[in-house]
Design a protein around this motif. Structure first.
Motif, PDB file in Angstrom:
ATOM      1  N   ILE A  43       0.845  -1.197   0.000  1.00  0.00           N
ATOM      2  CA  ILE A  43       0.000   0.000   0.000  1.00  0.00           C
ATOM      3  C   ILE A  43       0.873   1.236   0.000  1.00  0.00           C
ATOM      4  O   ILE A  43       0.573   2.230  -0.672  1.00  0.00           O
ATOM      5  CB  ILE A  43      -0.927  -0.008   1.223  1.00  0.00           C
ATOM      6  N   ALA A  44       1.950   1.186   0.745  1.00  0.00           N
ATOM      7  CA  ALA A  44       2.848   2.343   0.803  1.00  0.00           C
ATOM      8  C   ALA A  44       3.368   2.683  -0.589  1.00  0.00           C
ATOM      9  O   ALA A  44       3.470   3.862  -0.963  1.00  0.00           O
ATOM     10  CB  ALA A  44       4.005   2.050   1.751  1.00  0.00           C
ATOM     11  N   GLU A  45       3.699   1.661  -1.354  1.00  0.00           N
ATOM     12  CA  GLU A  45       4.199   1.920  -2.702  1.00  0.00           C
ATOM     13  C   GLU A  45       3.102   2.536  -3.572  1.00  0.00           C
ATOM     14  O   GLU A  45       3.334   3.475  -4.333  1.00  0.00           O
ATOM     15  CB  GLU A  45       4.699   0.613  -3.337  1.00  0.00           C
ATOM     16  N   GLU A  46       1.892   2.018  -3.423  1.00  0.00           N
ATOM     17  CA  GLU A  46       0.778   2.585  -4.190  1.00  0.00           C
ATOM     18  C   GLU A  46       0.531   4.039  -3.808  1.00  0.00           C
ATOM     19  O   GLU A  46       0.295   4.893  -4.662  1.00  0.00           O
ATOM     20  CB  GLU A  46      -0.498   1.776  -3.936  1.00  0.00           C
ATOM     21  N   ILE A  47       0.589   4.292  -2.519  1.00  0.00           N
ATOM     22  CA  ILE A  47       0.334   5.657  -2.060  1.00  0.00           C
ATOM     23  C   ILE A  47       1.440   6.588  -2.543  1.00  0.00           C
ATOM     24  O   ILE A  47       1.189   7.744  -2.909  1.00  0.00           O
ATOM     25  CB  ILE A  47       0.194   5.701  -0.526  1.00  0.00           C
ATOM     26  N   MET A  48       2.669   6.081  -2.547  1.00  0.00           N
ATOM     27  CA  MET A  48       3.771   6.894  -3.080  1.00  0.00           C
ATOM     28  C   MET A  48       3.453   7.309  -4.516  1.00  0.00           C
ATOM     29  O   MET A  48       3.608   8.479  -4.883  1.00  0.00           O
ATOM     30  CB  MET A  48       5.070   6.087  -3.017  1.00  0.00           C
ATOM     31  N   GLU A  49       3.005   6.355  -5.314  1.00  0.00           N
ATOM     32  CA  GLU A  49       2.659   6.700  -6.694  1.00  0.00           C
ATOM     33  C   GLU A  49       1.523   7.713  -6.721  1.00  0.00           C
ATOM     34  O   GLU A  49       1.511   8.646  -7.526  1.00  0.00           O
ATOM     35  CB  GLU A  49       2.267   5.432  -7.464  1.00  0.00           C
ATOM     36  N   GLU A  50       0.580   7.501  -5.828  1.00  0.00           N
ATOM     37  CA  GLU A  50      -0.560   8.419  -5.764  1.00  0.00           C
ATOM     38  C   GLU A  50      -0.094   9.838  -5.439  1.00  0.00           C
ATOM     39  O   GLU A  50      -0.608  10.817  -5.978  1.00  0.00           O
ATOM     40  CB  GLU A  50      -1.536   7.919  -4.689  1.00  0.00           C
ATOM     41  N   VAL A  51       0.869   9.931  -4.557  1.00  0.00           N
ATOM     42  CA  VAL A  51       1.414  11.251  -4.202  1.00  0.00           C
ATOM     43  C   VAL A  51       1.937  11.951  -5.451  1.00  0.00           C
ATOM     44  O   VAL A  51       1.613  13.124  -5.717  1.00  0.00           O
ATOM     45  CB  VAL A  51       2.548  11.106  -3.163  1.00  0.00           C
ATOM     46  N   PHE A  52       2.711  11.236  -6.233  1.00  0.00           N
ATOM     47  CA  PHE A  52       3.305  11.872  -7.413  1.00  0.00           C
ATOM     48  C   PHE A  52       2.266  12.122  -8.509  1.00  0.00           C
ATOM     49  O   PHE A  52       2.360  13.113  -9.239  1.00  0.00           O
ATOM     50  CB  PHE A  52       4.455  11.007  -7.943  1.00  0.00           C
ATOM     51  N   VAL A  53       1.282  11.252  -8.598  1.00  0.00           N
ATOM     52  CA  VAL A  53       0.208  11.503  -9.568  1.00  0.00           C
ATOM     53  C   VAL A  53      -0.541  12.784  -9.190  1.00  0.00           C
ATOM     54  O   VAL A  53      -0.842  13.628 -10.042  1.00  0.00           O
ATOM     55  CB  VAL A  53      -0.765  10.302  -9.625  1.00  0.00           C
ATOM     56  N   GLU A  54      -0.812  12.913  -7.910  1.00  0.00           N
ATOM     57  CA  GLU A  54      -1.516  14.113  -7.451  1.00  0.00           C
ATOM     58  C   GLU A  54      -0.682  15.367  -7.708  1.00  0.00           C
ATOM     59  O   GLU A  54      -1.200  16.405  -8.118  1.00  0.00           O
ATOM     60  CB  GLU A  54      -1.830  13.995  -5.950  1.00  0.00           C
ATOM     61  N   ILE A  55       0.593  15.242  -7.462  1.00  0.00           N
ATOM     62  CA  ILE A  55       1.473  16.385  -7.712  1.00  0.00           C
ATOM     63  C   ILE A  55       1.476  16.724  -9.202  1.00  0.00           C
ATOM     64  O   ILE A  55       1.400  17.893  -9.597  1.00  0.00           O
ATOM     65  CB  ILE A  55       2.901  16.072  -7.212  1.00  0.00           C
ATOM     66  N   ALA A  56       1.530  15.690 -10.022  1.00  0.00           N
ATOM     67  CA  ALA A  56       1.543  15.929 -11.461  1.00  0.00           C
ATOM     68  C   ALA A  56       0.238  16.562 -11.927  1.00  0.00           C
ATOM     69  O   ALA A  56       0.235  17.430 -12.807  1.00  0.00           O
ATOM     70  CB  ALA A  56       1.782  14.612 -12.200  1.00  0.00           C
ATOM     71  N   LEU A  57      -0.858  16.136 -11.326  1.00  0.00           N
ATOM     72  CA  LEU A  57      -2.159  16.658 -11.749  1.00  0.00           C
ATOM     73  C   LEU A  57      -2.406  18.075 -11.242  1.00  0.00           C
ATOM     74  O   LEU A  57      -2.823  18.955 -11.984  1.00  0.00           O
ATOM     75  CB  LEU A  57      -3.275  15.742 -11.237  1.00  0.00           C
ATOM     76  N   LYS A  58      -2.144  18.263  -9.970  1.00  0.00           N
ATOM     77  CA  LYS A  58      -2.514  19.536  -9.344  1.00  0.00           C
ATOM     78  C   LYS A  58      -1.396  20.561  -9.366  1.00  0.00           C
ATOM     79  O   LYS A  58      -1.640  21.751  -9.196  1.00  0.00           O
ATOM     80  CB  LYS A  58      -2.962  19.283  -7.902  1.00  0.00           C
TER      81      LYS A  58
ATOM     82  N   GLU B  17      -4.118   8.756 -17.501  1.00  0.00           N
ATOM     83  CA  GLU B  17      -5.488   8.240 -17.351  1.00  0.00           C
ATOM     84  C   GLU B  17      -6.367   9.241 -16.618  1.00  0.00           C
ATOM     85  O   GLU B  17      -7.487   9.533 -17.031  1.00  0.00           O
ATOM     86  CB  GLU B  17      -5.470   6.916 -16.577  1.00  0.00           C
ATOM     87  N   ARG B  18      -5.827   9.779 -15.533  1.00  0.00           N
ATOM     88  CA  ARG B  18      -6.622  10.745 -14.756  1.00  0.00           C
ATOM     89  C   ARG B  18      -6.907  11.983 -15.583  1.00  0.00           C
ATOM     90  O   ARG B  18      -8.001  12.544 -15.534  1.00  0.00           O
ATOM     91  CB  ARG B  18      -5.872  11.153 -13.493  1.00  0.00           C
ATOM     92  N   LEU B  19      -5.904  12.402 -16.335  1.00  0.00           N
ATOM     93  CA  LEU B  19      -6.065  13.596 -17.152  1.00  0.00           C
ATOM     94  C   LEU B  19      -7.137  13.359 -18.209  1.00  0.00           C
ATOM     95  O   LEU B  19      -8.000  14.221 -18.436  1.00  0.00           O
ATOM     96  CB  LEU B  19      -4.726  13.940 -17.823  1.00  0.00           C
ATOM     97  N   ALA B  20      -7.076  12.183 -18.840  1.00  0.00           N
ATOM     98  CA  ALA B  20      -8.072  11.861 -19.862  1.00  0.00           C
ATOM     99  C   ALA B  20      -9.468  11.799 -19.254  1.00  0.00           C
ATOM    100  O   ALA B  20     -10.436  12.306 -19.823  1.00  0.00           O
ATOM    101  CB  ALA B  20      -7.712  10.527 -20.520  1.00  0.00           C
ATOM    102  N   GLU B  21      -9.543  11.199 -18.085  1.00  0.00           N
ATOM    103  CA  GLU B  21     -10.833  11.102 -17.400  1.00  0.00           C
ATOM    104  C   GLU B  21     -11.374  12.487 -17.063  1.00  0.00           C
ATOM    105  O   GLU B  21     -12.562  12.773 -17.223  1.00  0.00           O
ATOM    106  CB  GLU B  21     -10.649  10.279 -16.120  1.00  0.00           C
TER     107      GLU B  21
END
Lengths: 184, 524
Positions: A43-58, B17-21
């Motif tokens: 889960i920690a690894e998944e959350i780490m990815e989530e952190v960077f995805v959020e940073i990339a998005l926001k 994926e999130r961006l596309a969504e």
């Protein structure tokens, strides 16, 4: 390799490699830190990815008031707590079957390296999450009390108290395991 | 465990994926907005251009319909029964399918059935169209249904349940056997729906069972009266300086002394009749406390002494000239039924001692005293022993705790609380029901009394948070005399005291009753 702040600036200005550099630099430590909160390396690894995805998005603004790493870990903690809420709400916490101890050991070997410290880290991981977090941040990541307080949203005084109690708890565990240790 | 490149790939894949969504959702919203806008424009245009023509046409057609209805009055009762059967079956199916107990829907089905039966039985209104057009009956049925549910909620549920059954029975003579069975099923569904609705309604009714005696000093039944010695020290003084003492009255306590000199122990603490438990703790029940004017050498002259059952006395604190405490004579009290420890000024309360972290929220509040608005992201903790329905603690960036108690903000569960907190708009303003107190346990003047305002101008409740986060006091008032006659002490474990005209009634009240009490206070 430049420091995280300049990599982040590069990413903000459109260079995706900037984020890649940050991932290379900080993801290992971040996984271990998040693991101290969620107590599950997968889960920690998944959350780490989530952190960077959020940073990339926001693309949150980094103002430079704290070190980049402090800022990053604060986001990681916030995301981890959010994810924990999510898991607890939907009861979809992965079962223990998914927990791969070898992953954690590999990461410890590659990131912490020192065998004695690895043993210490393993002892820390059985402490309660607050203790585990604070000890990891202070003694493994080298954050100051002030920085740790910033990450954990505590006062510096509270962090000191927490460290004290965590060390007491750790001492007890180490004694039970028959370790010989020096004063932390 | 992924390597760095795999992690980066995974991150960017999720990012794409999130961006596309996100873009897809945005496009859907735009399309919906455009299409609905365009559709509305077309309809408006059609109406504008041909509205008069359409209306005229409808007006002209209406008499034809009336004529047709008139012609159908010769339809036999069998035909009416057949139509009724169809309607009944249809509604029965609907009723059974929608067993989520929308009582209104079910009642409509029942009303249609009943209306059809009535029309076929009496043959007064043999228009199939009229039977099939249920709007008047629907209105009537809805009203009747509402009336039934309301009556049921006030305690007449059994009397109403047969109504549904009789509707089914009345249907049978004009229904084929299979239809009658279905109708019975429908009636059963109606009954079930009514029962369910009635139960739900009863559950949402204001609780009126608990009525504390507000005008009499006679102890209410089933409460334990605690004797309190008030001759030498007033409740006011005790409340001001030793509010936390109230926590222990009537409780079994364990205590141990710290930093207490041997002479004090020898003079004032006897253990002759103490109850000693296997773990070495001593349990007492506090019965009274009073000011002690000691003259022993080395003793402070002005002490507050607390007496416990089966114990000669146990002093607490020393008054000093500047009205502070001499903490040399401090000791800790540990409640038997919790791990709460009331610490001295050197102790630090940690979040883990407040309760469990239950989430984070963006909060803003107005401090009642200063009017200062503070907002920010807070970690929200439950408070040990207090349901988050009543109060939560929020830790700000400076490590200070703020306590929120909101009688309107009553999430049904912790999950519900999460949902509400996740809205990120949990905002308290000066008219909301809340209090907050910057947590500073070591100063007597850190107590804050904040006013809870209600829509009813005659009702006002002021809250006081113990400086040691021990309990909440509600001072019920009629709007004029604050610090009035009724004081509720709501403890961490959910128990409640009622102080009435200076007397204490210890209500061994569980948290479920706390809600009743809140309801009572709010509604009265």
């Amino acid at each position: 390799m430049d420091n995280g702040a300049s990599s982040y600036r590069r990413f903000i200005s459109g260079d995706k490699n900037g984020l890649g550099d940050i991932v290379r630099e900080y993801s290992d430590g971040m996984i271990l830190y998040i693991n101290s909160i969620v107590q599950n390396i997968c889960i920690a690894e998944e959350i780490m990815e989530e952190v960077f995805v959020e940073i990339a998005l926001k693309k949150p603004k980094y103002s430079g008031k704290s070190s980049f790493k402090t800022w990053l870990y604060a986001i990681a903690r916030h995301t981890a707590l959010d994810q924990l809420k999510h898991y607890s709400r939907f009861s979809d916490l992965p079962s223990d079957d998914m927990y791969d101890l070898s992953d954690e050991q590999d990461l410890e070997k590659s990131y912490i390296r020192d065998e004695q410290k690895i043993q210490l880290h393993q002892a820390i991981s059985v402490l309660n999450p607050d203790y585990s977090q604070v000890l990891y941040l202070v003694y493994f990541e080298g954050f100051s009390y002030n920085e740790t307080a910033g990450i954990m949203k505590r006062s510096e005084k509270q962090v000191k108290n927490l460290v004290y109690r965590a060390k007491q708890a750790l001492k007890k565990i180490l004694e039970e395991r028959g370790f010989e240790y020096e004063e932390l | 465990m992924k390597n760095y490149d795999e992690r980066i790939d995974s991150i960017f894949r999720k990012y794409e994926e999130r961006l596309a969504e996100k873009k897809r959702r945005s496009a859907i919203i735009k399309r919906a907005a455009v299409s609905s806008g365009a559709g509305a424009a077309v309809l408006l245009g059609v109406w504008f251009v041909s509205g008069d023509t359409l209306r005229n046409s409808m007006d002209n057609n209406y008499p034809d319909t009336v004529v047709e209805n008139t012609e159908t009055t010769a339809v036999t009762s069998e035909a009416v029964s057949a139509v009724t059967k169809d309607i009944t079956e249809e509604k029965t199916t609907t009723t059974v399918r929608t067993r989520k107990t929308e009582a209104k829907t079910t009642a409509v089905g029942e009303a249609r059935t009943t209306a059809a039966v009535r029309s076929s039985g009496t043959k007064e209104a043999g228009h199939p169209q009229q039977t099939a057009s249920p709007s008047p009956q629907r209105t009537e049925a809805a009203e009747r249904s509402t009336a039934v549910v309301r009556t049921t909620a006030t305690g007449a549920a059994p009397a109403n349940i047969p109504t549904a059954t009789s509707a089914g029975t009345a249907t049978r003579p004009v229904q084929p056997a299979t239809s009658a069975k279905q109708t019975t099923t429908a009636a059963h569904a109606v009954t079930t729906a009514r029962q369910t609705t009635a139960i739900a309604h009863v559950m949402t009714q204001p609780v009126t069972a608990f009525v504390p005696p507000v005008t009499s000093t006679v102890p209410p039944p089933n409460v334990e009266v605690i004797n309190r010695e008030t001759d030498e020290i007033t409740n006011e003084v005790v409340r001001e300086y030793f509010g936390e003492i109230d926590l222990f009255k009537g409780r079994k306590l364990s205590w141990y002394a710290e930093n207490v000199s041997e002479s004090v122990k020898g003079d004032y603490i006897t253990d002759g009749s103490q109850t000693r438990t296997p773990n070495g703790k001593h349990y007492f029940t506090m019965v009274k406390y009073y000011r002690y004017n000691g003259t022993h050498e080395g003793m402070p002259e002005d002490l507050v002494v607390v007496e416990f059952e089966d114990c000669d006395g146990l002093f607490l604190y020393e008054y000093t000239e500047d009205e502070s405490f001499n903490w040399d004579y401090y000791y800790q009290l540990r409640m038997e039924d919790s791990d709460v420890v009331y610490k001295n000024r050197d102790a630090e309360v940690d979040a883990s001692e407040i309760g469990e972290l239950i989430g984070s929220a963006f909060l803003s509040y107005t401090h009642n005293f200063t009017g200062k608005v503070t907002e920010g992201s807070y970690d929200v903790y439950s408070i040990s022993g207090i349901s988050p329905e009543y109060a939560v603690a929020a830790c700000d960036d400076n490590g200070r705790y703020h306590f929120y108690c909101n009688n309107e903000f009553r999430p049904a569960s912790v999950e519900d609380l999460f949902e509400k907190l996740d809205l990120n708009d949990l905002t308290f303003d000066e008219t909301a029901n809340f209090f907050n107190t910057p947590f500073s346990q070591h100063k007597v003047d850190s107590d804050r009394i904040n006013e809870i305002l209600f829509n009813d101008p005659n009702l006002s409740i002021k809250t006081k948070l113990s400086r040691k986060n021990a309990y909440i006091q509600l001072f019920a008032s009629n709007g004029h005399d604050f610090m009035g006659d009724i004081i509720f002490n709501i403890y961490q474990n959910g128990e409640i005291d009622l102080e009435l005209n200076g007397n204490n009634y210890y209500l061994r009240t569980l948290s479920s009753r706390a809600e009743e009490l809140f309801s009572y206070v709010i509604e009265n």
